[in-house]
Scaffold this motif. Sequence first.
Motif, PDB file in Angstrom:
ATOM      1  N   HIS A 403     -43.789  -8.788  -4.523  1.00  0.00           N
ATOM      2  CA  HIS A 403     -43.616  -9.394  -3.198  1.00  0.00           C
ATOM      3  C   HIS A 403     -42.904 -10.740  -3.299  1.00  0.00           C
ATOM      4  O   HIS A 403     -42.014 -11.041  -2.482  1.00  0.00           O
ATOM      5  CB  HIS A 403     -44.984  -9.577  -2.533  1.00  0.00           C
ATOM      6  N   ARG A 406     -39.148 -10.861  -3.596  1.00  0.00           N
ATOM      7  CA  ARG A 406     -38.443 -10.594  -2.331  1.00  0.00           C
ATOM      8  C   ARG A 406     -38.564 -11.760  -1.352  1.00  0.00           C
ATOM      9  O   ARG A 406     -38.066 -11.658  -0.231  1.00  0.00           O
ATOM     10  CB  ARG A 406     -38.999  -9.318  -1.708  1.00  0.00           C
ATOM     11  N   LYS A 407     -39.240 -12.832  -1.742  1.00  0.00           N
ATOM     12  CA  LYS A 407     -39.455 -13.989  -0.870  1.00  0.00           C
ATOM     13  C   LYS A 407     -38.912 -15.248  -1.548  1.00  0.00           C
ATOM     14  O   LYS A 407     -39.654 -15.972  -2.217  1.00  0.00           O
ATOM     15  CB  LYS A 407     -40.942 -14.163  -0.582  1.00  0.00           C
TER      16      LYS A 407
END
Length: 662
Positions: A403, A406-407
Motif C-alpha cells: 500500500h 502506491r502512496k
Amino acid sequence: MSWWSVVPEFIMAVVILFGPGLLIGVSAGLRRFALVALAPGFSVTVIAGTAVLADFVGIPWSMGPVVLGTFVCVVGVFLICRGWRGIRPLGFRRRAAEVRLRPVGWRGTLLVTAAVVLAAVTVGSRLIGAFGEPEAFSQTFDNVFHLNAIRYILETGSGSALTVGAMTGGGFYPTAWHDLVSLAVQLTDVPIPVAVNLVNVCIGALVWPLSCIFLARVVVGPTLAATWVAAVLSAAFGAFPLLMVDFGVLYPNFLGISILPAALALGLQAMGLGTAQGEGRALSLISLVLTLPGLALAHPSSIMALLVFLAPAALCRWWLSLRETVRRRGVCLGSVGIHALVLSGSAFAAVVLWMTVRPPKEAAFWPAVESPYRAVFEVITSSAIDRPVSWAVMILALAGLVHLVRKPGMWWLLGVYGVAGLLFVVAASFRSGRIRDFVTGIWYNDPPRLAALLPVAILPVAVVGAVELWKWGKRRALRTARQWPSGRRRLVLQAGGAGLLALLLVTTQQGNVDAAQTAAARMYRVEASSPLVSSDELALLGRLDSHVPPGAVIVGNPWNGSSLAYALADRKALQLHILGAIPPGTQLLYDRLRDATTDPAVCEAVRELNVGYVLDFGHHEVNFGDERRDVFTGLDDLVGSGAAELIDSQGTARLLRITACG
C-alpha cells in the motif's frame, strides 16, 4: 511472594512513572489519550534530569527533588504554552489536532481504554511469565552492574548520570532506569529485585503499548481500527520487549525503546507529516523537546535511533517544502539556496553527532551472526534473532508495504522501515570493518540491540496493512449486504472486526513470542546450577546480615555472583561490577590472600581495604567461566591455609572470616 501481594507496590511504580508526566501534560494542554501516552516520556525527563541537578546542588536523591522538578516544569510549560501565540489556538477547538488524538464520545474513550488494557494484560502476562516470581532476578552478566547501581544510588544519595558510573571507575552512564527503580525501592521498601520487576512490568505493559498506539494513530489516524490493531501488535514481537529483559540484560535500552515510538510520532507531527495535516505542530514540538532529555538519559542510542528514523521523514518534509517554494516562486536562487544550505547543514550536524555519540571502538566487538540473506529474511518475517517466523505480522507488514509503495505521500514510512532493516542487516551479517563500525557502532555492532529496534519500524507498517485490508474487506461486505437493515450490517461488521482482532491476537501469540518468553524465563530461574547465583548461594546471601556487620567489606570472585552481596544483602563487596575498576591492592588479594599468614603485604592490603570477610562461591562463573580457571586462585583453600575461618555455609557456598590479619 506472589504477584498479587505486590499490587500496591506496582501501583506506586505506575504513579512514579506516570505522575510527573501527567501533571506536565495537563499544563501543556494535552488531553485524553495523548496525555497518557506521552506522560512517561515527560516523567523520565523530570526524574533523570532532577537526579543530575539534585546531585549538583547537594540534595540527597529522593522523591523530594522530583516533586520540586515537576513543579518547576509544570509552571514553565504552562507559561510557555499560554504565552506563545502559536500554542493558544489549540484551545481544544481544532477539529482533528492529532497531538490530542481525541476519540469521539464516551464509547470511543471506553473502547480505546479497553484496547490499552488488552495490550497491557497481554504484554504484562508475558513479562510475568518470564520473570516467574516477583523477587526473581536475571542471571546475566550485566545485571551485576544494574542491581548494584541501584544500591549505590540508595547508599550515596546520588542518582546522577554523571556520578553513578564512578561505582565502576567510569564516567557518564545513563541512569534514568536506575533512578526509577531506586525511587520505587525508597517509596515501597521492597527488595531491589522486586522493584526491578515491578518497574519493568510497568514499562513493558503500559509505556510500550501506549507509545506504539500513539505512533499508529499519528501515522494512520485516530481510528478505533488503528488503535486496536496497534494494541494487539505491540504484544506480537519477540524482539521487544522480551529480548531486552533477556539478553544482557539491557534495562536502559528497554526503557529508551519503550519511549521511542511516541518520540517518533511527535517528530512526525512537528514536521506536519502523518495525519496531523499541520495542526498541533507547535505543541508537538514542545512535547518532543520535553521527551528528548529523558530519552537521552534512558540510553543515548535511543536518541540516535530517533535521529535515523526521522531522517527519511525530514528529507520528505524538505522535498515538499522545496517543491512548494518552486511552485509558488519559481526557481529562485535565494529560496533554493536556503533549502540547500539547510540540507547540507543538517547533514553535517547529523554526521558529527553520529560520530560523537557512540561507545569506544574497542567496546563494539560483537561479531556478525548470520548471512545477509538470512538477516533480510528475518527483517521481512519479524523473526530476528533466529526466532520462529511471525506469519501474521509478516502478512500485515507486506500488505502495508504494498500500500505504501502506491502512496508517494507516505514513502517516508517506507524509509523508516528500510533504515531499521538496514541497521539490523549490517549488524547481523556484515564483516567487521569501517562500514559496519560507522553504521552500527553506536549499538556496539550488537545484533540483539538492533533487533529490538525493528518492532518500532515494522509495527506502523503492519498497522497500515491491517487497516487497509479491513477497509477492503468492509467494502466487499457492505456491497454483499447492501439490502440488509443498517442495524444488522453494523452488528455484522462489529462482530467481524472483533473476530478478526481475536484471530490476530491468537496467531501473534504463537511461536515467535512463545520462544522469546521461554528464552527469557531460563535466565530468571534460581536453581542449583544457575549461571550467576545458585539457590544455595542465594540462601547464604539471605543470612549475610546476621554474620557481617554494616560497613564491613567482603571480597570474592566477581564473576561468580559474589558481588551481588551489595544489592541483595546490603553488604559492601570489594568489586561492585565484574569489569569495574578495582581499588589498589585488590589484585593482591585475588592472587595471594591464602598466603596471609606468611606474607605481610597481604595483611597490609586487607587492613587498607577494610576487608573482613570472603564469599567463596567457587569457580562456577557467568559468561565462559571455564576460561578463567587459573584466575582468583588466591581465594581458594583459605581455611586450610589458616587465612580464614568458616562461619556459615549452604551447600558449596561458604562465608569466611579473615583471621590471619588480626
